[in-house]
Design an enzyme around this catalytic site. Sequence first.
Site, PDB file in Angstrom:
ATOM      1  N   SER A  74     155.244  49.057 -35.777  1.00  0.00           N
ATOM      2  CA  SER A  74     154.599  48.637 -34.527  1.00  0.00           C
ATOM      3  C   SER A  74     154.909  47.191 -34.164  1.00  0.00           C
ATOM      4  CB  SER A  74     153.086  48.842 -34.627  1.00  0.00           C
ATOM      5  OG  SER A  74     152.811  50.226 -34.607  1.00  0.00           O
ATOM      6  N   PHE A  75     155.096  46.339 -35.180  1.00  0.00           N
ATOM      7  CA  PHE A  75     155.359  44.941 -34.853  1.00  0.00           C
ATOM      8  C   PHE A  75     156.659  44.791 -34.053  1.00  0.00           C
ATOM      9  CE2 PHE A  75     156.303  40.432 -35.638  1.00  0.00           C
ATOM     10  CZ  PHE A  75     155.083  39.905 -35.234  1.00  0.00           C
ATOM     11  N   GLU A  76     157.596  45.703 -34.287  1.00  0.00           N
ATOM     12  CA  GLU A  76     158.885  45.646 -33.581  1.00  0.00           C
ATOM     13  C   GLU A  76     158.803  46.198 -32.161  1.00  0.00           C
ATOM     14  OE1 GLU A  76     158.842  46.728 -37.035  1.00  0.00           O
ATOM     15  OE2 GLU A  76     159.209  44.604 -37.341  1.00  0.00           O
ATOM     16  N   TRP A 127     156.728  54.055 -38.149  1.00  0.00           N
ATOM     17  CA  TRP A 127     155.585  54.055 -39.077  1.00  0.00           C
ATOM     18  C   TRP A 127     154.569  55.083 -38.605  1.00  0.00           C
ATOM     19  CZ3 TRP A 127     152.664  51.775 -43.102  1.00  0.00           C
ATOM     20  CH2 TRP A 127     153.395  50.917 -43.937  1.00  0.00           C
ATOM     21  N   THR A 170     144.188  45.509 -46.944  1.00  0.00           N
ATOM     22  CA  THR A 170     144.405  44.071 -46.735  1.00  0.00           C
ATOM     23  C   THR A 170     144.264  43.739 -45.240  1.00  0.00           C
ATOM     24  OG1 THR A 170     146.761  44.236 -46.249  1.00  0.00           O
ATOM     25  CG2 THR A 170     146.134  44.189 -48.584  1.00  0.00           C
ATOM     26  N   VAL A 177     148.692  52.083 -35.925  1.00  0.00           N
ATOM     27  CA  VAL A 177     148.387  51.207 -37.049  1.00  0.00           C
ATOM     28  C   VAL A 177     147.081  51.693 -37.677  1.00  0.00           C
ATOM     29  CG1 VAL A 177     148.282  48.811 -37.826  1.00  0.00           C
ATOM     30  CG2 VAL A 177     149.347  49.341 -35.653  1.00  0.00           C
ATOM     31  N   ARG A 185     143.372  61.464 -31.831  1.00  0.00           N
ATOM     32  CA  ARG A 185     143.803  60.832 -30.576  1.00  0.00           C
ATOM     33  C   ARG A 185     145.285  61.048 -30.244  1.00  0.00           C
ATOM     34  NH1 ARG A 185     139.631  58.602 -32.933  1.00  0.00           N
ATOM     35  NH2 ARG A 185     137.998  57.634 -31.680  1.00  0.00           N
ATOM     36  N   HIS A 242     146.377  42.910 -43.273  1.00  0.00           N
ATOM     37  CA  HIS A 242     147.639  43.143 -42.551  1.00  0.00           C
ATOM     38  C   HIS A 242     147.397  43.854 -41.222  1.00  0.00           C
ATOM     39  CE1 HIS A 242     152.016  42.999 -43.083  1.00  0.00           C
ATOM     40  NE2 HIS A 242     152.043  44.061 -42.309  1.00  0.00           N
ATOM     41  N   TYR A 246     150.468  50.052 -22.899  1.00  0.00           N
ATOM     42  CA  TYR A 246     150.077  49.790 -24.292  1.00  0.00           C
ATOM     43  C   TYR A 246     149.557  51.067 -24.970  1.00  0.00           C
ATOM     44  CZ  TYR A 246     147.142  47.450 -27.866  1.00  0.00           C
ATOM     45  OH  TYR A 246     146.539  47.033 -29.020  1.00  0.00           O
TER      46      TYR A 246
END
Length: 158
Positions: A65-67, A31, A95, A90, A136, A97, A122
Site C-alpha cells: 500500500s505504501f507504493e 499485499w 507493531t 492494511v 468490505r 507499522h 482512496y
Amino acid sequence: MATSLHNLSQYDITTIPDASNMCFGIVVAEWNEEITGALLDGAVKTLEKHGALPENIHIKTVPGSFELIYGAHQMVLHGGYDAVIILGSVIRGETPHFDYICQGVTAGIARLNTTSEIPIIYGLLTTNDLQQALDRCGGKYGNKGDECAIDAIKMAKF
Ligand code: DLZ
C-alpha cells in the site's frame, strides 16, 4: 452512497453519469492479495457496468500500500486519465507499522489530490483484522471497490 447504515455496493443508479467516454487508471497493492483482488474485481465490474470500455481501464500493481502513492503519481504524470483509483488493504499487526502505513498513504494521496488535475480515489481498507477486510471486499458490508468505481465516475464528471 454508503454510510455507516448502508452497504458499500448500494447506490442510486439513476444519479451515476455515463462512463463510456471516460478513461480510468487503477493502482492495486499486492499485499493482502485476497482482499485487493476482490476490490479490483468490484471496481472493474462497476466501471464497466456504467459504460467504461475494458480498454479504457488500465491496471498497474505495486508491492504494498505504501507504493500506491508513487503508482498513482506516475499514472497522473502519464496523463490521459479522467480519474485514478488506488486499492489496498492494511491489516493491523502487533507493531505501530499499521499506523505509519495508513497515515503515510492517506497523507500522500490527499496531497496528490491537491496537486493533480485529476481526482485520485482512496480505496484503502484499514482494518483491525482479516474478517473486517473480508466484510468490505464483497462480504456483508459490500465491496469498497464498487464504491470507489462510482466515486471515480462522479469525480471524473465533476
Ligand atoms: C510492510 C507491510 C506490512 C507490515 N503490512 C502491510 C499491509 O497490511 N498492507 C499493505 O498493503 N502493505 C503492508 N506492508 C508493505 C508496505 O506497504 C510497503 O510495501 C513496504 O513497507 C515497502 O515500502
